[in-house]
Structures are given as structure tokens and as C-alpha cells.
Design an enzyme around this catalytic site. Structure first.
Site, short mmCIF file in Angstrom:
data_model
loop_
_atom_site.label_atom_id
_atom_site.label_comp_id
_atom_site.label_asym_id
_atom_site.label_seq_id
_atom_site.Cartn_x
_atom_site.Cartn_y
_atom_site.Cartn_z
N GLU A 113 -28.17 6.66 -5.82
CA GLU A 113 -28.40 5.29 -6.24
C GLU A 113 -29.77 4.82 -5.51
O GLU A 113 -30.12 5.59 -4.49
CB GLU A 113 -27.21 4.52 -5.55
CG GLU A 113 -26.00 4.61 -5.89
CD GLU A 113 -24.88 3.85 -5.15
OE1 GLU A 113 -23.60 3.91 -5.66
OE2 GLU A 113 -25.40 3.47 -4.12
N LYS A 115 -32.11 3.29 -3.49
CA LYS A 115 -31.98 2.39 -2.29
C LYS A 115 -32.82 0.97 -2.13
O LYS A 115 -34.27 1.19 -1.98
CB LYS A 115 -32.64 3.28 -0.93
CG LYS A 115 -32.28 2.71 0.37
CD LYS A 115 -32.34 3.59 1.46
CE LYS A 115 -32.27 3.13 2.92
NZ LYS A 115 -32.93 2.07 3.17
N ASP A 117 -35.07 -2.31 -1.30
CA ASP A 117 -35.43 -2.71 -0.13
C ASP A 117 -35.37 -4.26 -0.04
O ASP A 117 -36.17 -5.08 -0.39
CB ASP A 117 -37.18 -2.40 -0.25
CG ASP A 117 -37.79 -2.62 1.11
OD1 ASP A 117 -37.18 -2.67 2.11
OD2 ASP A 117 -39.11 -2.68 1.21
N TYR A 225 -23.21 -2.55 -5.20
CA TYR A 225 -22.89 -1.07 -5.32
C TYR A 225 -21.75 -0.82 -4.71
O TYR A 225 -21.63 0.83 -4.39
CB TYR A 225 -24.23 -0.33 -4.84
CG TYR A 225 -24.61 -0.86 -3.58
CD1 TYR A 225 -23.97 -0.71 -2.23
CD2 TYR A 225 -25.95 -1.68 -3.50
CE1 TYR A 225 -24.50 -1.15 -1.30
CE2 TYR A 225 -26.40 -2.03 -2.48
CZ TYR A 225 -25.56 -1.82 -1.37
OH TYR A 225 -26.29 -2.41 -0.20
N LYS A 312 -35.54 8.99 2.64
CA LYS A 312 -36.51 7.95 2.63
C LYS A 312 -37.72 8.60 2.15
O LYS A 312 -38.26 9.77 2.37
CB LYS A 312 -36.64 7.46 4.06
CG LYS A 312 -35.41 6.75 4.76
CD LYS A 312 -35.19 5.35 4.01
CE LYS A 312 -36.18 4.22 4.56
NZ LYS A 312 -36.01 3.87 5.81
N CYS A 406 -62.86 -12.21 26.29
CA CYS A 406 -61.82 -12.81 25.19
C CYS A 406 -62.69 -13.50 23.99
O CYS A 406 -63.63 -14.36 24.23
CB CYS A 406 -61.08 -13.96 25.68
SG CYS A 406 -60.00 -14.94 24.33
N CYS A 409 -62.31 -17.60 24.29
CA CYS A 409 -62.62 -18.44 25.40
C CYS A 409 -63.75 -17.67 26.32
O CYS A 409 -64.40 -18.19 27.25
CB CYS A 409 -61.62 -18.81 26.48
SG CYS A 409 -60.71 -17.61 27.35
N CYS A 424 -56.29 -11.63 28.32
CA CYS A 424 -57.27 -12.54 28.72
C CYS A 424 -56.44 -13.31 29.77
O CYS A 424 -55.27 -13.72 29.71
CB CYS A 424 -57.62 -13.62 27.57
SG CYS A 424 -58.34 -15.10 27.93
N CYS A 430 -57.48 -21.03 27.36
CA CYS A 430 -57.72 -20.36 26.44
C CYS A 430 -57.09 -21.05 25.33
O CYS A 430 -55.66 -20.84 25.24
CB CYS A 430 -57.42 -18.79 26.50
SG CYS A 430 -57.68 -17.74 25.12
#
Length: 670
Positions: A113, A115, A117, A225, A312, A406, A409, A424, A430
Site C-alpha cells: 500500500e 504510505k 504523508d 486501509y 521509506k 547579534c 542588537c 546573544c 534584544c
């Protein structure tokens, strides 16, 4: 019109209009003009009014959706929804086949079958009527989402004639077709809303919405299914699929009955190429032993059936150009580099950005400006760069260097020893951190403030109304000023202020989680609240006192100490105390039913038919027993249910700890 003619016409119109609804809402490919559709719908409504005995309960004339669900009820599955073991290559699949044939012999068939998602769903039918729809959850318990699932056109609300049993359960996958996903996502972008990353996330988010009228407007589909009944009706899985089709269920027609593993591999190879021609996403193939008796003989491991496995597919990979590397600042100050790419199609969506995780990843990839990069999307929400095509690198290309300050900031970044991320340190100055902390604080798992969302937090910050979490609790002082702002109506302001006031009743563990202390997630916050009972005890705890608390290790302990050493954090907590937030755990008084288990210790593992694990825990504690967190020589009993972890069983056996069932536990209590 004669009754027989009316029935025939109602049947025809119902079937035709359902198909048009499916084409329009689900496939996003209408095959009839709106005027003609409305004309047919009016004709059907008129006939149903004249001959109500022939009208179907799920007729297209019936308004779908409209109920609002404040909370989803947690429901125990009659049959656990186990996950499947995964395999990623032909050899692993051949090994699976060898294990199966070694156990049951060579006389077997497989069902292959697609699969899908999407979101796993369990549907219960009684007397042919859909009575309950439950999400997979943790496999043992899930959320009751019946009201929302009723809005899906392809799920029958009432079965017609058929030899189906009075009570049965059917499993399937709720998903969204790509074209519908793109259309809805474009609408979200036009409305200034954040788009979803992929159809699976959109489908999952839709199923958990509280307003079923909104769910009905979103085009979901569902393939079914798996049939579950008290008494086995068929000898094989293939026979049950054929029966489901005959009962009116939407079963995918691409499944195949295979005589051997070679046919299975042919099926897998075919769909590896053809999957991109489908209107929906699949990420692999599910392979099941066909015969139910053989399935029963093969049995289960702790987590999955031995008679089924999923193959998979490898993630799709594309090549594109790196345009620039930018940096995002998270609420904890973590700086995440992001690759901005030349837009490219990948797994059905347009990819413009990919995560680079941290400085180590940039070094690992040896990333240079303008590089041609390979991008992959293997189930991740944000795609990732796998490697660089060195052959296409420009001769004078400059290496990408991680920033030292950063981007928001300008503070010098810090990197603690042993950690991959840069941070940071300017958490009180910030802007992204300040807004991120407040957005975390108001979230559903923390303070759950109704009427206040992430975008509103950004607006309030930009307008200068809030700079700290505590400022939320004095917003009522600015009610008149808020009314002058765009999109801030009187009703929305009233709802927001009411939600803020209501949040003061949230328990200590929610407040603690909401503070956003680094590494203190939802579960850790609960453990800390239970152990220290109040914020003052936690704030004054030494390192040694912290690490003896359950699940608190070195990293969490040091983060908590650092947090409470900052004067601005302690000041903020004092302000929140004055506003009435809960900083002391509400002790639940346990009334002992007996002391039959006094002095005895227990661990509960696995799943149980009659009780949840929490119910068993309460029973043990109400009768004087104590629950431990790990197996050791101090443990008196391991209460074992189905699908218990093999490592716990092995450790308990080695220590000669008595292993009892829930029935034996009840017998101890008389």
C-alpha cells in the site's frame, strides 16, 4: 413524480453533487460552473423536501460544520495504534522477508500500500453510523476529533446497505492534495498570515482546529486501509480492503496483492518514479502479510507488528544556488544561520530557504558565497543543505564566516564550552528575544492567554506598550490608547484583557514553563514544581539540591542557577507575584483508601485495557504505595501491561523483581 422516480433522481443528484464537491474542495479542480452546481443543489433540496424518506443523512444539502470545540477529549483506543518499523533499502526488506518466512513458511502473500504523508485517524462505526473519530495520539490514547472529521467529504457519515458488522473500527490517513494546499497557502500569504510548511502540517493543523465550520472550508481527504472488529470477518487483509470499498469507504486503488518479495520490490521501484505524478504526497510503501492467521502467528514487538513494515523512499534532492546566509535570533538567544536559495521545486513545494543549524554545519559544508548546493527535504519542515557541488564553485569565492555579533542588537555572541550554538547574551535588550519570550509565555502549553497572539505581541512591543512579561498585566491601563490602534476593536481588547486576567489562575508549573528558562521544557517544569513546591525554594536551590530532583542533570541545573542569579529575572518574578500569578504548587490532598500497599514501591510499564497508567498510579498512591521512576533493587513490583519495553523487562528479571499484571495488583487490594 412517482416515489420510485424521486428516489432514483435523489440518488443520482446526491452522487453527482458529492463528486463535484470532491473535485472542487479536495482536488481544487472544479468540473462544473458555480451556477450549474447551485441549480442542481436546489433541485435536490426540493426533492428531499417532497420525499424526505429518501434523503441521505450526509446529503450535500446539509450544512457541514459549525460546532466549536473548546477542548478535545482524550480517548483510549479499543485497539492500540502501533507504529511500523522502517526500512530504507532492498537488503533490509529481504531480511524482513527472510524473518517472516522463517517463522511461518514460504506459503504467504504480501499486500503493498502507498504510505500516505498525513495524519493517522481511527474511525468507529456503530449501526453503520460514524460515532467517533480519534487521532493516533501516543498510540494508546488520542484526541476525539469527530466533529471535524465529519466535515471531510470522502468519509461516510452513514453507510448504506452492506454486510458490515454492527460495531467496527477503521483506520486511515487524513491528508491534503498539493493543489489545494498551494491554493490555501497563497490565500494565507495574501492575508498576511504565516503559510504552512507542507500539506501534512496543514492537514494536521486543520484537524485540531476548534471551529468545525472553518475545518469544513479547508479541503481534506482521507484514504482508509485497516479494518478492526471483535470477531474476524475475513481470512485476509486484501479481502477486508475489497469489503471496505463495497461498504462505501474511500480506499486507495493503487494497492497491490504480491505473491513474493520480488513483486514487492517491483511495486516499490515503480512508485519511486511515479510518486511525483500523484496529487498527494507519499513517503514510502507499507508491506503487510496478507493472511490474518499468519499475522497472528507472527505477533508484535513492543512497538510494532512483526507482520508489517514500511519502506521509506530516499528524500528528493535538488541543486540550486546559495544567494546569502542570514541569521535568526530565537527567544533563548540562540542564533540560527539560514541559507537563502535561488527558488527551486522540491517534493511538491517551492524551496527558498534551508536551515544551516549552527557554525559547525557551515564549517562541515565548507560553504562559500555563491556556491551551488544540494538540498534535501526528508520529512523536515525546513529543507537542509546536504553538500556543495565543488566543481561549480567560483575561483575567487569567499568562505562564509559565522557572525560574531547579534544581527538584532549588536551584542557580542557567546558560545559555551561543549555547545554547538552561539547565543546573544542580551536577553533583556534584544528585541527578537524579548518578543519571543512573551510569545512563548502566552502560548497554549504555558499561560494559554486567549485573545492574545504572536502578531499582537509584536504590535504591542513595537508601539512601546510592553517590554517585559509583567507589562502584559498592566495593559488594562492603556485600554483607551489601544482603541486608537488599527485592528484593535473594543471587543478584541476586552477579550484580550479578560484572557490576561484569567491566566493568573494557571498553576505554578505552567508559569515556570512560561518563564522560558533555557532547557526547562514542559515536562522538566512539572518535575521542578513537584520537587521544590514554590519559586523561592527553586530560586535559592544549590547545584547539589537541583541535581537530586528527578530528570535534572548538569546542564539544566546550571541554566537554572544562571537564570536566578540575574537580578532583572528576580525583579520580574517579584512583579508577577504582585500581579497574582501562581508561584506555589497547589498540593492535592491524597485521601488514603487503605494502607494495603504501604511500604511497597511500584513501576508501571506498558498499556492496559481496564486502566490508564495515571489511573493505576492514583490507585497505588491512594492505597499507600509509592511510584518509583527507575528500576533498581529498591523496587518491589513491576506492573506490566501490553507492549512493555524489553529493556525494563530484562532489568527487572535480572534483579528478580516480581512482575505483576493490573489484575494481580487489584487482587492485592482485595
Amino acid at each position: 413524480m412517482l416515489p420510485t422516480e424521486a428516489k432514483k433522481k435523489i440518488d443520482e443528484l446526491t452522487a453527482e453533487l458529492k463528486q463535484h464537491n470532491y473535485n472542487y474542495y479536495v482536488l481544487a479542480m472544479p468540473t462544473i460552473a458555480d451556477y450549474d452546481f447551485d441549480k442542481q443543489l436546489a433541485e435536490l433540496a426540493k426533492l428531499e423536501q417532497q420525499f424526505p424518506e429518501y434523503a441521505y443523512p450526509d446529503s450535500p444539502t446539509q450544512r457541514v460544520g459549525g460546532e466549536v470545540t473548546k477542548e478535545f477529549v482524550n480517548v483510549r483506543h479499543r485497539w492500540p495504534m502501533l507504529s511500523l518499523g522502517n526500512t530504507y533499502n532492498a537488503q533490509e526488506l529481504l531480511d524482513f522477508d527472510q524473518r517472516v518466512r522463517k517463522a511461518i513458511g514460504d506459503n504467504l502473500e504480501y499486500v503493498c500500500e502507498l504510505k500516505f504523508d498525513g495524519l493517522s485517524m481511527s474511525l468507529t462505526y456503530e449501526g453503520g453510523k460514524l460515532v467517533r473519530a480519534v487521532t493516533r495520539g501516543d498510540g494508546v490514547r488520542g484526541d476525539d476529533v469527530t466533529t471535524n472529521i465529519r466535515t471531510i467529504h470522502t468519509i461516510p457519515k452513514q453507510l448504506h446497505t452492506g454486510n458490515y458488522p454492527n460495531l467496527f473500527e477503521i483506520r486511515g490517513e487524513v491528508f491534503m492534495h498539493r493543489k489545494a494546499f498551494e491554493r490555501l497557502n497563497n490565500e494565507r500569504i495574501e492575508n498576511g498570515e504565516i503559510p504552512y510548511a507542507n500539506p501534512r502540517n496543514f492537514a494536521s493543523g486543520t484537524v485540531k482546529m476548534q471551529d468545525s465550520a472553518e475545518v469544513a472550508r479547508r479541503p481534506l481527504d482521507c484514504f482508509l486501509y485497516g479494518l478492526y472488529t471483535e470477531k474476524t470477518l475475513f481470512k485476509t487483509h486484501w479481502e477486508s480492503l475489497e469489503a471496505l470499498k463495497s461498504w462505501g469507504f474511500h480506499v486507495n486503488n493503487s494497492s497491490k496483492l504480491c505473491k513474493n518479495i520480488d513483486e514487492v520490490l517491483e511495486f516499490i521501484n515503480h512508485w519511486d518514479k511515479e510518486r511525483f505524478t500523484l496529487s498527494y504526497d507519499i513517503d514510502g510503501i507499507v508491506i503487510k502479510v496478507n493472511n490474518y492467521s499468519q499475522q497472528q502467528e507472527l505477533g508484535f514487538t513492543a512497538k510494532s507488528p512483526r507482520w508489517a513494515i514500511s519502506y521509506k523512499y530516499k528524500a528528493e534532492r535538488v541543486e540550486t544556488e546559495l544567494l546569502a546566509v542570514t541569521y535568526q535570533v530565537g527567544r533563548t538567544g540562540a542564533i540560527t544561520p539560514v541559507a537563502n536559495l535561488q527558488p527551486v521545486q522540491l517534493a511538491g513545494t517551492t524551496v527558498k530557504r534551508a536551515t544551516l543549524h549552527n557554525a559547525n554545519e557551515i564549517i562541515r559544508l565548507d560553504l562559500h558565497e555563491g556556491d551551488s548546493v544540494f538540498v534535501e527535504k526528508g520529512g523536515e519542515i525546513i529543507p537542509k543543505i546536504i553538500s556543495v557541488n565543488i566543481d561549480k564553485r567560483h575561483q575567487n569565492a569567499v568562505a562564509v564566516e559565522y557572525i560574531t555579533r547579534c544581527p538584532a542588537c549588536g551584542a557580542a555572541l557567546q558560545r559555551k564550552e561543549g555547545e554547538a550554538a552561539h547565543y546573544c547574551p542580551n536577553d533583556e535588550g534584544c528585541p527578537p528575544q524579548i518578543m519571543g519570550k512573551m510569545q512563548h509565555f502566552i502560548g497554549r502549553k504555558a499561560m494559554d492567554i486567549e485573545g492574545l497572539g504572536g502578531e499582537t505581541i509584536e504590535t504591542l512591543y513595537e508601539k512601546g506598550f510592553i517590554r517585559h512579561i509583567s507589562d502584559l498585566y498592566k495593559l488594562y491601563e492603556h485600554a483607551d490608547d489601544l482603541k486608537q490602534m488599527e485592528r484593535f476593536g473594543e471587543k478584541s481588547i476586552t477579550n484580550m484583557l479578560a484572557g490576561i486576567e484569567k491566566s493568573k489562575a494557571q498553576p505554578f508549573e505552567k508559569v515556570l514553563f512560561g518563564l522560558g528558562i533555557r532547557y526547562v521544557g514542559e515536562t522538566v517544569a512539572k518535575k521542578l514544581a513537584l520537587h521544590f513546591k514554590n519559586i523561592d525554594a527553586l530560586a535559592s536551590a544549590t547545584y547539589d539540591q537541583l541535581i537530586i530532583a528527578e530528570e535534572i542533570g548538569d546542564r539544566i541545573a546550571r541554566s537554572i542557577i544562571d537564570y536566578f542569579e540575574a537580578e532583572e529575572h528576580r525583579d520580574e518574578i517579584e512583579k508577577l507575584k504582585k500581579y497574582g500569578l501562581q508561584f506555589v504548587i497547589e498540593e492535592k490532598e491524597v485521601t488514603l483508601a487503605s494502607e494495603k500497599l504501604a511500604g511497597k514501591t511500584f513501576i508501571i510499564s506498558g498499556t492496559f485495557d481496564k486502566f490508564s497508567r495515571d489511573e493505576l498510579k492514583d490507585i497505588i498512591e491512594q492505597n499507600g504505595g509509592k511510584i518509583l521512576s527507575s528500576i533498581s533493587a529498591k523496587l518491589n513490583y513491576l506492573v506490566a501491561g501490553d507492549n512493555m519495553g524489553p529493556s525494563k523487562l530484562e532489568k527487572a528479571t535480572k534483579l528478580n523483581i516480581p512482575i505483576i499484571s493490573d489484575d494481580e495488583l487489584m487482587a492485592m487490594l482485595g
